[in-house]
Enzyme design. Structure first.
Site, PDB file in Angstrom:
ATOM      1  N   GLN A 179       0.745  -5.220  12.261  1.00 22.96           N
ATOM      2  CA  GLN A 179       2.177  -5.485  12.382  1.00 22.96           C
ATOM      3  C   GLN A 179       2.473  -6.977  12.520  1.00 22.96           C
ATOM      4  OE1 GLN A 179       4.623  -3.453  11.939  1.00 22.96           O
ATOM      5  NE2 GLN A 179       3.592  -1.470  11.994  1.00 22.96           N
ATOM      6  N   HIS A 201       0.660  -2.217   2.877  1.00 25.07           N
ATOM      7  CA  HIS A 201       1.979  -1.606   2.715  1.00 25.07           C
ATOM      8  C   HIS A 201       2.963  -1.979   3.825  1.00 25.07           C
ATOM      9  CE1 HIS A 201       1.821   1.901   5.611  1.00 25.07           C
ATOM     10  NE2 HIS A 201       0.544   1.566   5.579  1.00 25.07           N
ATOM     11  N   CYS A 321       3.563   8.660  22.077  1.00 27.98           N
ATOM     12  CA  CYS A 321       2.607   9.546  21.422  1.00 27.98           C
ATOM     13  C   CYS A 321       1.321   9.541  22.228  1.00 27.98           C
ATOM     14  CB  CYS A 321       2.341   9.105  19.987  1.00 27.98           C
ATOM     15  SG  CYS A 321       1.675   7.440  19.838  1.00 27.98           S
TER      16      CYS A 321
END
Length: 380
Positions: A179, A201, A321
């Site tokens: 990131q 990507h 998460c």
């Protein structure tokens, strides 16, 4: 359509498509072949190594191409562990890492390695004193992300690298920069970084390709075996079109002085200003130029996410998460101590060079309509 989920993936640049098409139609040879078509393909790979190495002030031979961020992280962690297990079985990471880091850690625990998970403060920053206390003579690896994918916290990587090398020069330092790359300058040799992971990507490149920087002399074993491509570090016929597209994305996204990252930051900061117009919100955002984490009190993130989707606005859930396998490592929102009334209603808005302030205005107006309505529905 408004797309504010760029931390998940980005739309490829036209220049990337052109580079990939040329590689598929013209330089389509196998890079390992000895004839001219093979040499053309091999030259594409070398050119990409040079482009990427320049962005890191590294050597081209220190760049190895992978299938993306997950493979790069797995290679760094598992490859280091296997190559250095006779020196020690202790590894350090943090409680806010991506699944492609903490799942390999769980696997190593099953193999008998000892993993120390560092805490973070309410902003998501690691504690360097805790890291200093955790480093031992048998610590073979420290793995820490540079920018958190949920809230955008920027970790003190240069200070971390300096501390590691002063405490134990033999400890290898891996940085997940998936990131961070192209959003801010990164110079591994000045930051004590031995291994660095990247994914195409995330910067308007193709999916299925990334790279791992491996500092020359770092002791690491391959985790994929076969034909011995890339000096035996990553076997398998290289994805030449993907590598060409990745190179094109790196050149355009970084530019001359990271000017695209600054444009993204301006949109994010404008969003942060305008989101304050919504009552009952909490801004958890870190300093990264592209990630904003917003908690909406007494709302469920999935409900608001789909309500925005119905209006053609795409964001992602920022809820914590955790692995179903183990609960030792919580998600980022748990790790920063966010209460349930906020955590359950957290969305991530992530921006790219293609986003505009006008899109922010449209999103804020949609939220002004949706949030009060959904809260009334919840009270019923």
């Amino acid at each position: 359509m408004i797309y504010f989920d760029n931390a998940a993936t980005t739309r490829v640049f036209p220049e990337v498509l052109e580079a990939m098409q040329e590689a598929m139609e013209v330089t389509y040879g196998n890079p390992s072949a000895k004839h001219i078509k093979g040499m053309e393909a091999e030259n594409k790979i070398k050119e990409a190594q040079e482009v990427i190495a320049k962005t890191l002030r590294a050597k081209p031979k220190e760049i190895f191409f992978t299938s993306g961020g997950t493979e790069s992280n797995n290679t760094a962690i598992l490859g280091t562990a296997m190559a250095n297990r006779r020196k020690g079985m202790h590894i350090i990471t943090t409680k806010i890492e991506h699944a492609s880091v903490y799942e390999p850690m769980y696997h190593l625990e099953d193999l008998g390695f000892e993993i120390t998970y560092l805490d973070v403060d309410s902003s998501g920053i690691i504690n360097l004193d805790q890291l200093n206390d955790a480093i031992r003579e048998d610590t073979i690896l420290v793995s820490c992300m540079m920018v958190n994918n949920e809230i955008g916290t920027i970790e003190p990587i240069a200070e971390t690298g300096k501390l590691i090398k002063e405490k134990n020069p033999d400890t290898i330092f891996h940085v997940d920069a998936i990131q961070a790359y192209a959003k801010m300058p990164i110079v591994p040799k000045n930051m004590g970084i031995d291994l660095l992971s990247m994914s195409g990507h995330k910067i308007h490149g193709p999916k299925g390709v990334g790279f791992i920087y491996i500092k020359e002399g770092t002791k690491i074993s391959p985790i994929i075996f076969g034909g011995g491509q890339q000096k035996g570090m990553r076997s398998g016929t290289e994805n030449v079109p993907g590598i060409a597209g990745l190179s094109a994305a790196c050149k355009k996204m970084i530019g001359d002085q990271y000017e695209n990252a600054e444009k993204i930051r301006q949109v994010k900061e404008y969003f942060q200003e305008r989101i304050r117009e919504i009552e009952g919100i909490k801004d958890n955002s870190g300093q990264a130029p592209h990630v904003a984490s917003i908690s909406f009190q007494k709302l469920r993130s999935e409900v608001l996410l789909h309500a925005l989707e119905d209006k053609g606005i795409y964001v992602s859930s920022g809820s914590a998460c955790s692995s179903n396998k183990k609960q030792a490592v919580s998600g980022t929102l748990n790790a920063i101590g966010l209460g349930d009334e906020w955590k359950d209603g957290t969305l991530r808005f992530s921006f790219s060079i293609e986003n505009t302030k006008e899109e922010v205005d449209e999103t804020i107006e949609a939220l002004k309509e949706l949030v009060p309505m959904l809260r009334r529905f919840v009270r019923r």
